[in-house]
Design an enzyme around this catalytic site. Structure first.
Site, short mmCIF file in Angstrom:
data_model
loop_
_atom_site.label_atom_id
_atom_site.label_comp_id
_atom_site.label_asym_id
_atom_site.label_seq_id
_atom_site.Cartn_x
_atom_site.Cartn_y
_atom_site.Cartn_z
N TYR A 133 -13.02 -38.17 46.31
CA TYR A 133 -13.76 -38.66 45.56
C TYR A 133 -15.19 -38.50 46.24
O TYR A 133 -16.35 -38.78 45.50
CB TYR A 133 -13.53 -40.20 45.65
CG TYR A 133 -12.45 -40.54 44.71
CD1 TYR A 133 -12.62 -40.37 43.28
CD2 TYR A 133 -11.19 -40.70 44.98
CE1 TYR A 133 -11.50 -40.73 42.53
CE2 TYR A 133 -10.11 -40.97 44.09
CZ TYR A 133 -10.26 -40.90 43.00
OH TYR A 133 -9.27 -41.24 41.86
N ASP A 182 -29.23 -52.56 38.10
CA ASP A 182 -28.14 -51.53 38.20
C ASP A 182 -28.32 -50.60 36.68
O ASP A 182 -27.90 -49.70 36.53
CB ASP A 182 -26.98 -52.42 38.11
CG ASP A 182 -25.73 -51.70 38.50
OD1 ASP A 182 -25.75 -50.27 38.73
OD2 ASP A 182 -24.49 -52.23 38.53
N LYS A 190 -23.81 -53.18 31.98
CA LYS A 190 -24.89 -52.13 32.00
C LYS A 190 -23.88 -50.72 31.88
O LYS A 190 -24.52 -49.71 31.57
CB LYS A 190 -25.55 -52.07 33.33
CG LYS A 190 -24.71 -51.96 34.31
CD LYS A 190 -24.31 -50.79 34.79
CE LYS A 190 -23.10 -50.73 36.10
NZ LYS A 190 -22.73 -49.50 36.55
N SER A 195 -23.92 -41.36 37.69
CA SER A 195 -23.11 -42.37 36.75
C SER A 195 -22.00 -41.64 36.21
O SER A 195 -22.65 -40.98 35.15
CB SER A 195 -24.04 -43.27 36.00
OG SER A 195 -23.52 -43.82 34.92
N ARG A 196 -20.99 -42.16 36.20
CA ARG A 196 -19.74 -41.65 35.28
C ARG A 196 -19.91 -42.02 33.92
O ARG A 196 -19.86 -41.21 33.04
CB ARG A 196 -18.28 -41.94 36.08
CG ARG A 196 -17.98 -41.06 37.40
CD ARG A 196 -18.54 -41.81 38.54
NE ARG A 196 -18.38 -43.34 38.69
CZ ARG A 196 -17.19 -43.88 39.05
NH1 ARG A 196 -16.51 -43.26 39.70
NH2 ARG A 196 -17.45 -45.47 39.02
N GLU A 222 -15.98 -47.58 33.74
CA GLU A 222 -15.19 -48.78 33.16
C GLU A 222 -15.97 -49.06 31.57
O GLU A 222 -15.41 -49.78 30.87
CB GLU A 222 -15.93 -49.87 33.93
CG GLU A 222 -15.51 -49.86 35.54
CD GLU A 222 -14.15 -50.54 35.56
OE1 GLU A 222 -13.36 -50.81 34.45
OE2 GLU A 222 -13.62 -50.74 36.60
N1 LIG Z 1 -18.49 -45.39 42.25
C1 LIG Z 1 -19.63 -46.14 42.15
O1 LIG Z 1 -20.77 -45.62 42.40
C2 LIG Z 1 -19.56 -47.69 41.91
C3 LIG Z 1 -18.19 -48.11 41.58
N2 LIG Z 1 -17.99 -49.33 41.33
C4 LIG Z 1 -16.95 -50.05 40.70
O2 LIG Z 1 -15.78 -49.93 41.66
C5 LIG Z 1 -14.48 -49.95 40.96
C6 LIG Z 1 -13.76 -48.78 41.34
O3 LIG Z 1 -14.63 -47.45 41.11
P1 LIG Z 1 -14.73 -46.27 41.79
O4 LIG Z 1 -14.08 -46.35 43.30
O5 LIG Z 1 -15.87 -45.67 41.80
O6 LIG Z 1 -13.32 -45.48 41.10
P2 LIG Z 1 -12.78 -44.29 41.45
O7 LIG Z 1 -12.52 -43.31 40.02
O8 LIG Z 1 -13.61 -43.16 42.19
O9 LIG Z 1 -11.53 -44.52 42.02
C7 LIG Z 1 -10.54 -45.55 41.57
C8 LIG Z 1 -9.58 -45.72 42.70
O10 LIG Z 1 -8.67 -46.88 42.43
C9 LIG Z 1 -7.39 -46.27 42.42
N3 LIG Z 1 -6.33 -46.90 41.73
C10 LIG Z 1 -6.26 -46.65 40.45
N4 LIG Z 1 -5.41 -47.56 39.86
C11 LIG Z 1 -4.85 -48.15 40.89
C12 LIG Z 1 -3.71 -49.23 41.21
N5 LIG Z 1 -3.00 -49.52 39.82
N6 LIG Z 1 -3.54 -49.61 42.26
C13 LIG Z 1 -4.29 -49.21 43.37
N7 LIG Z 1 -5.27 -48.27 43.28
C14 LIG Z 1 -5.53 -48.00 42.00
C15 LIG Z 1 -7.48 -44.81 42.20
O11 LIG Z 1 -6.41 -44.16 43.03
C16 LIG Z 1 -8.82 -44.45 43.07
O12 LIG Z 1 -8.65 -44.29 44.32
C17 LIG Z 1 -14.90 -49.64 39.36
O13 LIG Z 1 -14.83 -50.69 38.65
C18 LIG Z 1 -16.33 -49.37 39.53
O14 LIG Z 1 -17.14 -49.60 38.35
C19 LIG Z 1 -18.94 -50.25 41.51
C20 LIG Z 1 -20.14 -49.66 42.13
C21 LIG Z 1 -20.65 -48.47 42.35
O1 LIG Z 2 -22.00 -48.69 39.03
C1 LIG Z 2 -22.33 -48.02 39.37
C2 LIG Z 2 -23.67 -47.73 40.17
O2 LIG Z 2 -24.22 -49.30 40.49
C3 LIG Z 2 -21.74 -46.65 39.21
O3 LIG Z 2 -21.82 -46.39 38.08
P1 LIG Z 2 -20.67 -45.43 37.21
O4 LIG Z 2 -19.37 -46.18 37.17
O5 LIG Z 2 -21.10 -45.21 35.91
O6 LIG Z 2 -20.52 -44.32 38.09
#
Ligand SMILES: NC(=O)C1=CN([C@@H]2O[C@H](COP(=O)(O)OP(=O)(O)OC[C@H]3O[C@@H](n4cnc5c(N)ncnc54)[C@H](O)[C@@H]3O)[C@@H](O)[C@H]2O)C=CC1
Ligand SMILES: O=C(CO)COP(=O)(O)O
Length: 430
Positions: free
Chosen positions: A117, A309, A256, A319-320, A346
């Site tokens: 990641y 945000d 958002k 942003s994904r 999401e």
């Molecule tokens: N990546 C970013 O820039 C930001 C993400 N977020 C939020 O954080 C949350 C997580 O996003 P990311 O880390 O970016 O996602 P990601 O797609 O990078 O990773 C998701 C992680 O969750 C794990 N996962 C999935 N299902 C699971 C389960 N059932 N049990 C345990 N682990 C599990 C996956 O193996 C992976 O390690 C989302 O809701 C996202 O909107 C919030 C702010 C910024």
């Molecule tokens: O929430 C995020 C930045 O604040 C990340 O956005 P995405 O989930 O669209 O990558």
């Protein structure tokens, strides 16, 4: 005859009258805004402190001067869980990152990188890794959860047997499928006694790994928890602001994502800056309108978790959700786009949840409905966008001037947006 002096006098008294009237009008308007803004109660229930106001409440002055006393767990080894755990470890907090896959944990511990990641970013060497969920959450002060919204309830249920005095903070910006539950709702359901908060803001993970200055919001009813999260994560590169509007902050982060998809799609059509500005501000109008119906304070949407945000995710290919929208705009199907992304977006689920909820509750959400029509009802994007532009006359900021329903007759001839949903406003009013 009126002498010049008299005339001045009269003018000045007329001016005074006008000034008075305009200041009264302004005060009345401000009172109206505050009345609307504070009419909701959610997120600001001031009950007695929870009996499980955990270890963090013990000695805040101590924690402020020495955040290393905090013991933290971050659940979820994706980009955001890793980035936040890295910040805490770098601040000297005793920090464990829980990842469900044993092999991934081994690889991360060995290479001190998250190859899948966050490839190429070296993690702090004090960060600990574990795939043992019980050991990761036991004896911790705060557990941060950063798994996708669809896995949030399952993760909470899995840790429930090991929860005593720990506090929980959701970093997830999603909604549960079919139930429309937000993460704070799920926490209250699964762990009703627990002390909790939600954190959300413009926090693209890669930018945080690059030490680009960023800021976020911790929302909780618990002041000690807010302070502890601020102490744990604050640095010269990362500021943590506070709020007690849990609903507003988490809705900002979830909603958002819908508009980031819309903006990614618009970018594929090479729209101009005026169009982008229109989408962004009308998105904010939708978000705050929906937020108020859900019990949030509309002013929260002016903060980092709202407009902040919204701006970050609607402007960046990092942003994904934006990338999903861009792929859709280039003609890919939603399934193909999600598969190609291979990470959490999401907004794909959130569009469906909010479309359904707004339709049932009669909340006017034209952009969300239009996006739903394009993605899930196979309507042509350009036709739907045209329908949106043809919608009727509306107020700009409806918390300043309420929407004038008398416009209905004037706009009756105008077509509605691409969706066949019913809203509180008559169709002609849209
Ligand atoms: N990546 C970013 O820039 C930001 C993400 N977020 C939020 O954080 C949350 C997580 O996003 P990311 O880390 O970016 O996602 P990601 O797609 O990078 O990773 C998701 C992680 O969750 C794990 N996962 C999935 N299902 C699971 C389960 N059932 N049990 C345990 N682990 C599990 C996956 O193996 C992976 O390690 C989302 O809701 C996202 O909107 C919030 C702010 C910024
Ligand atoms: O929430 C995020 C930045 O604040 C990340 O956005 P995405 O989930 O669209 O990558």
């Amino acid at each position: 005859m009126t002498s010049p002096n008299n005339s001045n006098k009269n003018n000045s008294s007329a001016n005074n009258e006008t000034d008075k009237e305009s200041s009264e009008k302004q005060n009345g308007m401000l009172a109206g805004i505050f009345e609307r803004a504070t009419k909701s109660g959610l997120g600001r229930k001031k009950s007695n402190p929870s009996p499980v106001e955990s270890a963090v409440a013990k000695d805040m002055a101590d924690i402020h001067s020495n955040p290393t006393k905090l013991r933290l767990a971050f659940l979820g080894g994706g980009s955001f869980g890793t980035a936040m755990a890295n910040l805490a470890a770098r601040n000297g907090c005793d920090t464990t990152l829980w990842v469900r896959n044993k092999r991934t944990v081994k690889a991360m511990a060995k290479t001190q990188t998250n190859k899948k990641y966050l490839p190429g970013y070296k993690l702090d060497d004090r960060l600990k890794y574990s795939h043992d969920l019980a050991a990761s959450v036991k004896d911790k002060d705060i557990i941060f959860i950063a798994v996708p919204g669809l896995a949030f309830r399952e993760t909470l249920k899995n840790i429930a047997p090991f929860i005593g005095g720990q506090s929980i903070v959701s970093l997830t910006k999603g909604m549960e499928k079919d139930t429309f539950a937000m993460m704070s709702d799920i926490i209250k359901e699964v762990l009703p006694e627990v002390n909790f908060g939600v954190m959300s803001g413009p926090n693209l993970a890669i930018e945080i790994m690059k030490n680009m200055p960023s800021a976020t919001v911790i929302a909780s009813e618990s002041e000690p928890l807010r302070h502890a999260v601020q102490a744990a994560l604050h640095s010269a590169f990362f500021r943590v602001f506070a709020s007690d509007d849990i609903r507003g902050v988490e809705l900002g982060g979830a909603l958002k994502n819908i508009y980031a998809i819309a903006m990614g799609m618009a970018a594929a059509y090479e729209v101009g800056e005026n169009t982008k500005a229109m989408i962004l501000t009308r998105a904010l109008a939708e978000m705050s309108r929906f937020g108020v119906e859900e019990g949030a304070n509309p002013l929260t949407f002016l903060g980092l978790s709202g407009v902040g945000d919204l701006y970050a995710t609607c402007s960046s290919e990092l942003s994904r959700n934006y990338r999903i929208g861009n792929m859709l705009g280039r003609g890919m199907s939603i399934d193909a786009a999600v598969k190609k992304l291979g990470q959490t977006a999401e907004g794909v689920n959130t569009i469906q949840q909010v479309h359904e909820k707004a339709t049932k509750a009669g909340i006017y959400m034209p952009i969300t409905h239009a996006l739903y029509a394009v993605i899930y009802e196979d309507k042509a994007a350009l036709g739907v966008a045209l329908h949106l532009m043809e919608a009727g006359f509306r107020s700009d900021v409806e918390f300043v001037m309420a929407h004038d329903h008398s416009n209905a007759a004037l706009t009756a001839h105008l077509k509605t947006s691409g969706s066949n949903t019913k809203s509180k406003d008559s169709d002609a009013d849209k």
